[in-house]
Write a protein that holds these residues in place. Structure first.
Motif, PDB file in Angstrom:
ATOM      1  N   GLU A 144       5.720   3.901   0.559  1.00  0.00           N
ATOM      2  CA  GLU A 144       5.082   2.623   0.222  1.00  0.00           C
ATOM      3  C   GLU A 144       5.378   1.622   1.337  1.00  0.00           C
ATOM      4  O   GLU A 144       6.506   1.520   1.803  1.00  0.00           O
ATOM      5  CB  GLU A 144       5.602   2.087  -1.102  1.00  0.00           C
ATOM      6  N   LEU A 184      -5.731  -1.661   6.669  1.00  0.00           N
ATOM      7  CA  LEU A 184      -6.045  -2.100   5.313  1.00  0.00           C
ATOM      8  C   LEU A 184      -4.953  -3.003   4.770  1.00  0.00           C
ATOM      9  O   LEU A 184      -5.247  -4.025   4.119  1.00  0.00           O
ATOM     10  CB  LEU A 184      -6.222  -0.875   4.409  1.00  0.00           C
ATOM     11  N   LEU A 185      -3.711  -2.697   5.061  1.00  0.00           N
ATOM     12  CA  LEU A 185      -2.612  -3.546   4.601  1.00  0.00           C
ATOM     13  C   LEU A 185      -2.658  -4.921   5.260  1.00  0.00           C
ATOM     14  O   LEU A 185      -2.461  -5.951   4.600  1.00  0.00           O
ATOM     15  CB  LEU A 185      -1.273  -2.858   4.903  1.00  0.00           C
ATOM     16  N   ASN A 236      -5.666   3.549   9.645  1.00  0.00           N
ATOM     17  CA  ASN A 236      -6.537   2.951   8.622  1.00  0.00           C
ATOM     18  C   ASN A 236      -5.712   2.274   7.540  1.00  0.00           C
ATOM     19  O   ASN A 236      -6.065   1.176   7.078  1.00  0.00           O
ATOM     20  CB  ASN A 236      -7.442   4.012   8.007  1.00  0.00           C
ATOM     21  N   ARG A 237      -4.623   2.909   7.124  1.00  0.00           N
ATOM     22  CA  ARG A 237      -3.766   2.316   6.087  1.00  0.00           C
ATOM     23  C   ARG A 237      -3.127   1.024   6.570  1.00  0.00           C
ATOM     24  O   ARG A 237      -3.050   0.033   5.838  1.00  0.00           O
ATOM     25  CB  ARG A 237      -2.682   3.316   5.668  1.00  0.00           C
ATOM     26  N   THR A 293       0.858  -1.182   0.000  1.00  0.00           N
ATOM     27  CA  THR A 293       0.000   0.000   0.000  1.00  0.00           C
ATOM     28  C   THR A 293       0.892   1.228   0.000  1.00  0.00           C
ATOM     29  O   THR A 293       2.088   1.134   0.275  1.00  0.00           O
ATOM     30  CB  THR A 293      -0.933   0.003   1.220  1.00  0.00           C
ATOM     31  N   ILE A 334       1.196   5.494   1.170  1.00  0.00           N
ATOM     32  CA  ILE A 334       0.706   6.575   2.017  1.00  0.00           C
ATOM     33  C   ILE A 334       1.199   7.885   1.435  1.00  0.00           C
ATOM     34  O   ILE A 334       2.416   8.107   1.311  1.00  0.00           O
ATOM     35  CB  ILE A 334       1.179   6.408   3.462  1.00  0.00           C
ATOM     36  N   ALA A 342      -5.489   8.301   9.815  1.00  0.00           N
ATOM     37  CA  ALA A 342      -5.244   7.858   8.444  1.00  0.00           C
ATOM     38  C   ALA A 342      -4.158   6.783   8.412  1.00  0.00           C
ATOM     39  O   ALA A 342      -4.268   5.798   7.664  1.00  0.00           O
ATOM     40  CB  ALA A 342      -4.844   9.054   7.573  1.00  0.00           C
ATOM     41  N   GLU A 383      -1.761  12.120   4.134  1.00  0.00           N
ATOM     42  CA  GLU A 383      -2.373  11.091   4.978  1.00  0.00           C
ATOM     43  C   GLU A 383      -1.458  10.754   6.145  1.00  0.00           C
ATOM     44  O   GLU A 383      -1.158   9.595   6.410  1.00  0.00           O
ATOM     45  CB  GLU A 383      -2.651   9.813   4.167  1.00  0.00           C
TER      46      GLU A 383
END
Length: 401
Positions: free
Chosen positions: A367, A325-326, A321-322, A307, A309, A318, A313
Motif C-alpha cells: 500500500e 494515479l496516486l 501508472n500506479r 493506493t 499494488i 504498471a 502489478e
C-alpha cells in the motif's frame, strides 16, 4: 296674280302720264314758253323728256312700293346670291355627311348583325361548356375533398418533420459546438507546439493572500494587484517592452464583486486568471478575478490519498501508472479542499528510488500513501511525501519534497 295687277297698273299709269305729258308739251309749244333761255321747240322737247323720266321714276317707285320681291331682288340680289351659294355648299356638305352617316349606319347594322351572330355562337359555346363543365365541377369537388384530406396528412407529416428537424438541428448544433471546441483546442495545441501562446486560458496572473485592516483599503489593494498582474502580463506577452500602459483588462462588475468580497472580515485569496489564450505580441489580455476564503488545506503528516499494488502489478509500466494515479488523486484531493495549486511538490529522485524498490520487491501486496510534508493554505504549494505502508503497519519514506 299680284304680278299681273302690277303690270296692269304700270300700263295704265304709263298711258295716263304719257297723255298728260303730250298735252303738257302741246300747251307749252302753243304757248311758246321758253325755259332756261331755250327756244320754244327745245323747251317742249325738254318738257317731254322730263315727263317721260317722271313716268319711269313713278313706275319704278310704284313697283318698288308695291312689290317686296322687286325691292329684295333689286337691292339684296348679290347678298342673296352669296347666301344661295353658301347654302348650296352647306347642302352639299350636309348631303355628304348624310351619306357618310348612312354608310356608318349600314356598317353599324352589319356590326350589330355580326355581334348578334357572335353572341349566339357564344351562347351556344357557353351551353356546350356548361354541359362539359358539369362533370369537371363534380370531379373538382371530389379532388378538393381529397386535397383537404391529403393536406391534413401533409400537415401531420410537416409537424413530425418539424419536430425531427428541430431535434436534428439541436444535434447539429451540438456537433458544431463540439467541432468549434475541437477546432479551438487544436488551434491552442498548435499554438502551444509552435510556442506562440504566451499565456494560456485559465493561467494565474497574480495570486495574493490578504486580510484588510480596514474595509476602505479594498480599492487600493485591488489596484496594486492589477498593477502587478499587468507587469507580469507585459513580461510574458511583450517581453523587453516597458509596461507603460494597461494591457490587462478586467470587467468592472467583476472588480466591484471582488471589492465587496474582500471588504468582509477574514483572510482571502485573490487570484487573477487569464480568460483566454494570449499569443506573444498581442496588446490586450482579458482576465477575471477569483476570490475565495483562505483555508488550511493540509496539515503536516496528514494522509491525502492511498493506493495498493498487488503482486501481479510489478512491471515498470504498471508501477508507473500506479504512482501517476496516486499523484493525480492527491492533487485532486488538495484542490477539492480549496487549494489553488496546479501541481504537487515532491522529490523526483526519491520517487524514482521508490519505483525501483517496488519493481525489485516482486511479492506481496503493498500500500502506498501520499502524506502532506508541511502545512499549506489555499494559495500555498502542496508538498507531499510518498510512503510504503506494509500490512504489518510499518511505514517507510519513499519520496519527499
Amino acid at each position: 296674280m299680284t304680278g299681273w295687277l302690277l303690270l296692269l297698273s304700270l300700263l295704265i299709269l304709263g298711258g295716263v302720264l304719257s297723255t298728260l305729258g303730250d298735252r303738257l308739251g302741246s300747251k307749252v309749244g302753243k304757248a311758246r314758253l321758253s325755259l332756261f333761255g331755250l327756244r320754244p321747240r327745245q323747251t317742249a322737247v325738254v318738257i317731254t323728256v322730263l315727263t317721260g323720266s317722271l313716268i319711269s321714276v313713278l313706275s319704278l317707285g310704284l313697283m318698288l312700293l308695291v312689290s317686296r320681291q322687286l325691292r329684295v331682288g333689286l337691292f339684296e340680289l348679290d347678298e342673296l346670291q352669296a347666301r344661295l351659294r353658301s347654302s348650296r355648299t352647306a347642302l352639299k356638305a350636309s348631303r355628304e355627311a348624310q351619306q357618310e352617316s348612312r354608310e356608318q349606319l349600314e356598317q353599324a347594322r352589319s356590326d350589330e348583325i355580326a355581334a348578334r351572330q357572335t353572341l349566339a355562337d357564344a351562347q351556344a359555346r357557353a351551353s356546350e361548356l356548361r354541359s362539359t363543365l358539369q362533370p369537371l365541377q363534380e370531379q373538382t369537388l371530389r379532388l378538393e375533398a381529397e386535397r383537404q384530406r391529403l393536406s391534413q396528412d401533409v400537415s401531420n407529416r410537416d409537424a413530425e418533420i418539424r419536430r425531427t428537424d428541430a431535434e436534428l438541428q439541436a444535434v447539429r448544433q451540438q456537433i458544431r459546438d463540439g467541432e468549434n471546441e475541437l477546432l479551438q483546442l487544436e488551434e491552442n495545441l498548435l499554438a502551444l507546439r509552435r510556442g506562440n501562446v504566451a499565456i494560456s486560458s485559465g493561467q494565474p496572473l497574480a495570486t495574493v493572500t490578504l486580510k484588510l485592516d480596514r474595509p476602505d483599503q479594498a480599492r487600493q489593494v485591488i489596484d496594486q494587484i492589477l498593477r502587478e498582474a499587468n507587469q507580469l502580463a507585459y513580461q510574458q506577452v511583450l517581453p523587453g517592452e516597458a509596461p507603460d500602459r494597461q494591457i490587462l483588462l478586467v470587467p468592472r462588475q467583476d472588480i466591484n464583486r471582488l471589492e465587496q468580497a474582500i471588504r468582509k472580515p477574514g483572510t482571502w485569496v485573490v487570484l487573477l486568471r487569464s480568460a483566454a489564450n494570449v499569443l506573444r505580441g498581442e496588446r490586450v489580455v482579458y482576465a477575471f478575478p477569483d476570490v475565495r476564503p483562505n483555508v488550511t488545506v493540509t496539515i503536516e503528516g496528514e494522509v491525502l490519498a492511498t493506493t495498493a499494488i498487488n503482486s501481479n502489478e510489478r512491471d515498470p509500466q504498471a508501477i508507473r501508472n500506479r504512482l501517476n494515479l496516486l499523484l493525480a488523486s492527491t492533487l485532486a484531493e488538495a484542490q477539492r479542499r480549496g487549494s489553488l495549486s496546479q501541481g504537487l511538490q515532491f522529490d523526483g529522485n526519491s520517487l524514482n528510488s521508490l519505483a525501483k524498490k517496488l519493481i525489485e520487491q516482486g511479492e506481496g501486496r503493498v500500500e502506498l500513501e501520499a502524506v502532506a510534508a508541511r502545512r499549506s493554505e489555499t494559495a500555498d504549494p502542496v508538498a507531499i511525501e510518498l510512503r510504503i505502508k506494509r500490512s504489518s503497519g510499518s511505514n517507510s519514506n519513499a519520496a519527499s519534497p
